[in-house]
Motif scaffolding. Structure first.
Motif, PDB file in Angstrom:
ATOM      1  N   SER A   1       0.841  -1.194   0.000  1.00  0.00           N
ATOM      2  CA  SER A   1       0.000   0.000   0.000  1.00  0.00           C
ATOM      3  C   SER A   1       0.879   1.247   0.000  1.00  0.00           C
ATOM      4  CB  SER A   1      -0.896   0.003   1.241  1.00  0.00           C
ATOM      5  OG  SER A   1      -1.663   1.180   1.313  1.00  0.00           O
ATOM      6  N   THR A   2       0.526   2.189  -0.849  1.00  0.00           N
ATOM      7  CA  THR A   2       1.251   3.455  -0.899  1.00  0.00           C
ATOM      8  C   THR A   2       0.260   4.608  -0.856  1.00  0.00           C
ATOM      9  OG1 THR A   2       1.259   3.418  -3.319  1.00  0.00           O
ATOM     10  CG2 THR A   2       3.200   2.512  -2.208  1.00  0.00           C
ATOM     11  N   ALA A   3       0.775   5.770  -0.486  1.00  0.00           N
ATOM     12  CA  ALA A   3      -0.046   6.977  -0.433  1.00  0.00           C
ATOM     13  C   ALA A   3       0.800   8.149  -0.912  1.00  0.00           C
ATOM     14  CB  ALA A   3      -0.545   7.226   0.984  1.00  0.00           C
ATOM     15  N   TYR A   4       0.163   9.093  -1.582  1.00  0.00           N
ATOM     16  CA  TYR A   4       0.878  10.242  -2.126  1.00  0.00           C
ATOM     17  C   TYR A   4       0.099  11.521  -1.884  1.00  0.00           C
ATOM     18  CZ  TYR A   4       3.543   6.734  -4.714  1.00  0.00           C
ATOM     19  OH  TYR A   4       4.340   5.671  -5.053  1.00  0.00           O
ATOM     20  N   ALA A   5       0.836  12.610  -1.739  1.00  0.00           N
ATOM     21  CA  ALA A   5       0.214  13.925  -1.755  1.00  0.00           C
ATOM     22  C   ALA A   5      -0.294  14.202  -3.165  1.00  0.00           C
ATOM     23  CB  ALA A   5       1.226  14.984  -1.342  1.00  0.00           C
ATOM     24  N   ASP A   6      -1.392  14.941  -3.265  1.00  0.00           N
ATOM     25  CA  ASP A   6      -1.965  15.245  -4.582  1.00  0.00           C
ATOM     26  C   ASP A   6      -0.947  15.939  -5.488  1.00  0.00           C
ATOM     27  OD1 ASP A   6      -5.328  16.021  -3.369  1.00  0.00           O
ATOM     28  OD2 ASP A   6      -4.375  14.116  -3.880  1.00  0.00           O
ATOM     29  N   SER A   7      -0.083  16.741  -4.886  1.00  0.00           N
ATOM     30  CA  SER A   7       0.857  17.541  -5.670  1.00  0.00           C
ATOM     31  C   SER A   7       1.936  16.698  -6.364  1.00  0.00           C
ATOM     32  CB  SER A   7       1.527  18.587  -4.778  1.00  0.00           C
ATOM     33  OG  SER A   7       2.201  17.952  -3.712  1.00  0.00           O
ATOM     34  N   VAL A   8       2.109  15.448  -5.926  1.00  0.00           N
ATOM     35  CA  VAL A   8       3.168  14.612  -6.512  1.00  0.00           C
ATOM     36  C   VAL A   8       2.630  13.365  -7.200  1.00  0.00           C
ATOM     37  CG1 VAL A   8       4.754  15.444  -4.736  1.00  0.00           C
ATOM     38  CG2 VAL A   8       3.676  13.205  -4.472  1.00  0.00           C
ATOM     39  N   LYS A   9       1.336  13.122  -7.117  1.00  0.00           N
ATOM     40  CA  LYS A   9       0.752  11.927  -7.735  1.00  0.00           C
ATOM     41  C   LYS A   9       1.047  11.895  -9.224  1.00  0.00           C
ATOM     42  CE  LYS A   9      -3.130  10.869  -4.678  1.00  0.00           C
ATOM     43  NZ  LYS A   9      -4.603  10.951  -4.493  1.00  0.00           N
ATOM     44  N   GLY A  10       1.453  10.733  -9.689  1.00  0.00           N
ATOM     45  CA  GLY A  10       1.771  10.568 -11.096  1.00  0.00           C
ATOM     46  C   GLY A  10       3.190  10.968 -11.452  1.00  0.00           C
ATOM     47  N   ARG A  11       3.897  11.623 -10.525  1.00  0.00           N
ATOM     48  CA  ARG A  11       5.277  12.046 -10.805  1.00  0.00           C
ATOM     49  C   ARG A  11       6.278  11.342  -9.886  1.00  0.00           C
ATOM     50  NH1 ARG A  11       6.804  17.149  -9.862  1.00  0.00           N
ATOM     51  NH2 ARG A  11       5.282  17.504  -8.184  1.00  0.00           N
ATOM     52  N   PHE A  12       5.874  11.083  -8.642  1.00  0.00           N
ATOM     53  CA  PHE A  12       6.767  10.467  -7.663  1.00  0.00           C
ATOM     54  C   PHE A  12       6.321   9.035  -7.390  1.00  0.00           C
ATOM     55  CE2 PHE A  12       8.182  14.535  -5.167  1.00  0.00           C
ATOM     56  CZ  PHE A  12       8.527  15.141  -6.366  1.00  0.00           C
ATOM     57  N   THR A  13       7.299   8.170  -7.099  1.00  0.00           N
ATOM     58  CA  THR A  13       7.014   6.782  -6.744  1.00  0.00           C
ATOM     59  C   THR A  13       7.851   6.386  -5.533  1.00  0.00           C
ATOM     60  OG1 THR A  13       6.578   6.218  -9.059  1.00  0.00           O
ATOM     61  CG2 THR A  13       6.980   4.397  -7.527  1.00  0.00           C
ATOM     62  N   VAL A  14       7.181   5.894  -4.498  1.00  0.00           N
ATOM     63  CA  VAL A  14       7.876   5.418  -3.298  1.00  0.00           C
ATOM     64  C   VAL A  14       7.977   3.897  -3.362  1.00  0.00           C
ATOM     65  CG1 VAL A  14       5.735   5.350  -1.944  1.00  0.00           C
ATOM     66  CG2 VAL A  14       7.952   5.524  -0.778  1.00  0.00           C
ATOM     67  N   SER A  15       9.110   3.374  -2.920  1.00  0.00           N
ATOM     68  CA  SER A  15       9.318   1.921  -2.909  1.00  0.00           C
ATOM     69  C   SER A  15      10.235   1.569  -1.743  1.00  0.00           C
ATOM     70  CB  SER A  15       9.913   1.440  -4.235  1.00  0.00           C
ATOM     71  OG  SER A  15      11.172   2.047  -4.470  1.00  0.00           O
ATOM     72  N   ARG A  16      10.317   0.297  -1.448  1.00  0.00           N
ATOM     73  CA  ARG A  16      11.198  -0.135  -0.353  1.00  0.00           C
ATOM     74  C   ARG A  16      11.768  -1.506  -0.650  1.00  0.00           C
ATOM     75  NH1 ARG A  16       7.771  -0.087   4.977  1.00  0.00           N
ATOM     76  NH2 ARG A  16       9.720  -0.874   5.874  1.00  0.00           N
ATOM     77  N   ASP A  17      12.914  -1.779  -0.049  1.00  0.00           N
ATOM     78  CA  ASP A  17      13.561  -3.078  -0.126  1.00  0.00           C
ATOM     79  C   ASP A  17      13.880  -3.488   1.305  1.00  0.00           C
ATOM     80  OD1 ASP A  17      15.277  -5.239  -0.382  1.00  0.00           O
ATOM     81  OD2 ASP A  17      16.273  -4.441  -2.156  1.00  0.00           O
ATOM     82  N   ASN A  18      13.026  -4.289   1.899  1.00  0.00           N
ATOM     83  CA  ASN A  18      13.193  -4.637   3.306  1.00  0.00           C
ATOM     84  C   ASN A  18      14.453  -5.468   3.542  1.00  0.00           C
ATOM     85  OD1 ASN A  18      10.954  -3.221   4.142  1.00  0.00           O
ATOM     86  ND2 ASN A  18       9.592  -5.002   4.090  1.00  0.00           N
ATOM     87  N   ALA A  19      14.872  -6.236   2.559  1.00  0.00           N
ATOM     88  CA  ALA A  19      16.083  -7.039   2.718  1.00  0.00           C
ATOM     89  C   ALA A  19      17.316  -6.157   2.890  1.00  0.00           C
ATOM     90  CB  ALA A  19      16.261  -7.958   1.519  1.00  0.00           C
ATOM     91  N   LYS A  20      17.261  -4.967   2.294  1.00  0.00           N
ATOM     92  CA  LYS A  20      18.391  -4.029   2.381  1.00  0.00           C
ATOM     93  C   LYS A  20      18.121  -2.896   3.370  1.00  0.00           C
ATOM     94  CE  LYS A  20      19.913  -4.793  -2.382  1.00  0.00           C
ATOM     95  NZ  LYS A  20      20.179  -4.150  -3.697  1.00  0.00           N
ATOM     96  N   ASN A  21      16.955  -2.882   3.992  1.00  0.00           N
ATOM     97  CA  ASN A  21      16.585  -1.786   4.900  1.00  0.00           C
ATOM     98  C   ASN A  21      16.660  -0.434   4.196  1.00  0.00           C
ATOM     99  OD1 ASN A  21      15.861  -3.210   7.140  1.00  0.00           O
ATOM    100  ND2 ASN A  21      17.630  -2.636   8.379  1.00  0.00           N
ATOM    101  N   MET A  22      16.098  -0.388   2.995  1.00  0.00           N
ATOM    102  CA  MET A  22      16.147   0.832   2.192  1.00  0.00           C
ATOM    103  C   MET A  22      14.741   1.249   1.764  1.00  0.00           C
ATOM    104  SD  MET A  22      19.377   1.725   1.833  1.00  0.00           S
ATOM    105  CE  MET A  22      19.310   2.836   0.412  1.00  0.00           C
ATOM    106  N   VAL A  23      14.558   2.569   1.667  1.00  0.00           N
ATOM    107  CA  VAL A  23      13.343   3.149   1.103  1.00  0.00           C
ATOM    108  C   VAL A  23      13.787   4.155   0.044  1.00  0.00           C
ATOM    109  CG1 VAL A  23      11.272   4.508   1.547  1.00  0.00           C
ATOM    110  CG2 VAL A  23      12.064   2.852   3.224  1.00  0.00           C
ATOM    111  N   TYR A  24      13.019   4.239  -1.024  1.00  0.00           N
ATOM    112  CA  TYR A  24      13.394   5.100  -2.148  1.00  0.00           C
ATOM    113  C   TYR A  24      12.240   6.024  -2.515  1.00  0.00           C
ATOM    114  CZ  TYR A  24      16.743   1.266  -2.560  1.00  0.00           C
ATOM    115  OH  TYR A  24      17.701   0.319  -2.296  1.00  0.00           O
ATOM    116  N   LEU A  25      12.609   7.153  -3.117  1.00  0.00           N
ATOM    117  CA  LEU A  25      11.616   8.058  -3.682  1.00  0.00           C
ATOM    118  C   LEU A  25      12.120   8.457  -5.063  1.00  0.00           C
ATOM    119  CD1 LEU A  25       8.928   9.560  -3.120  1.00  0.00           C
ATOM    120  CD2 LEU A  25      10.329  11.539  -2.467  1.00  0.00           C
TER     121      LEU A  25
END
Length: 125
Positions: A56-80
């Motif tokens: 599940s992801t959530a975005y501010a209206d101002s960034v929807k369609g332009r920004f993507t959040v993701s994560r890699d739990n095996a590496k303890n990383m989050v990306y934008l």
């Protein structure tokens, strides 16, 4: 205790892209994580969040369609991933994590327990 360190900020022209990374020390695989930003002279605002397992992801209206959040739990990383950047995206971007076992996303800064120092993103026109 969780520590968060952001990287990947910089100066980019309008229309360009940047990918922010957040390295977490300590257990974050049971918690939701997010990104906020603080533009110059303004209050901190929500950008994006991702649930514990990434389903599940959530975005501010101002960034929807332009920004993507993701994560890699095996590496303890989050990306934008930020595309089609605009001058109004200029801000300090902060990575954040909820307390242990809070797996759902939230738009509210007060529901996040841990914060990084931030990374500056500047978009020139």
């Amino acid at each position: 205790q969780v520590q968060l360190v952001e990287s990947g900020g910089g100066l980019v022209q309008a229309g360009g892209s940047l990918r922010l990374s957040c390295a977490a020390s300590g257990r974050t695989d049971s918690t939701a994580m997010g990104w906020f930003r603080q533009p110059p002279g303004k209050e901190r605002e929500f950008v994006a969040a991702i649930s514990r397992n990434g389903g599940s992801t959530a975005y501010a209206d101002s960034v929807k369609g332009r920004f993507t959040v993701s994560r890699d739990n095996a590496k303890n990383m989050v990306y934008l991933q930020m595309n089609s950047l605009k001058p109004e995206d200029t801000a300090v971007y902060l990575c954040t994590a909820r307390a242990a076992l809070y797996s759902a996303t939230s738009y509210n800064a007060y529901e996040y327990a841990y914060w990084g120092q931030g990374t500056q993103v500047t978009v020139s026109s």
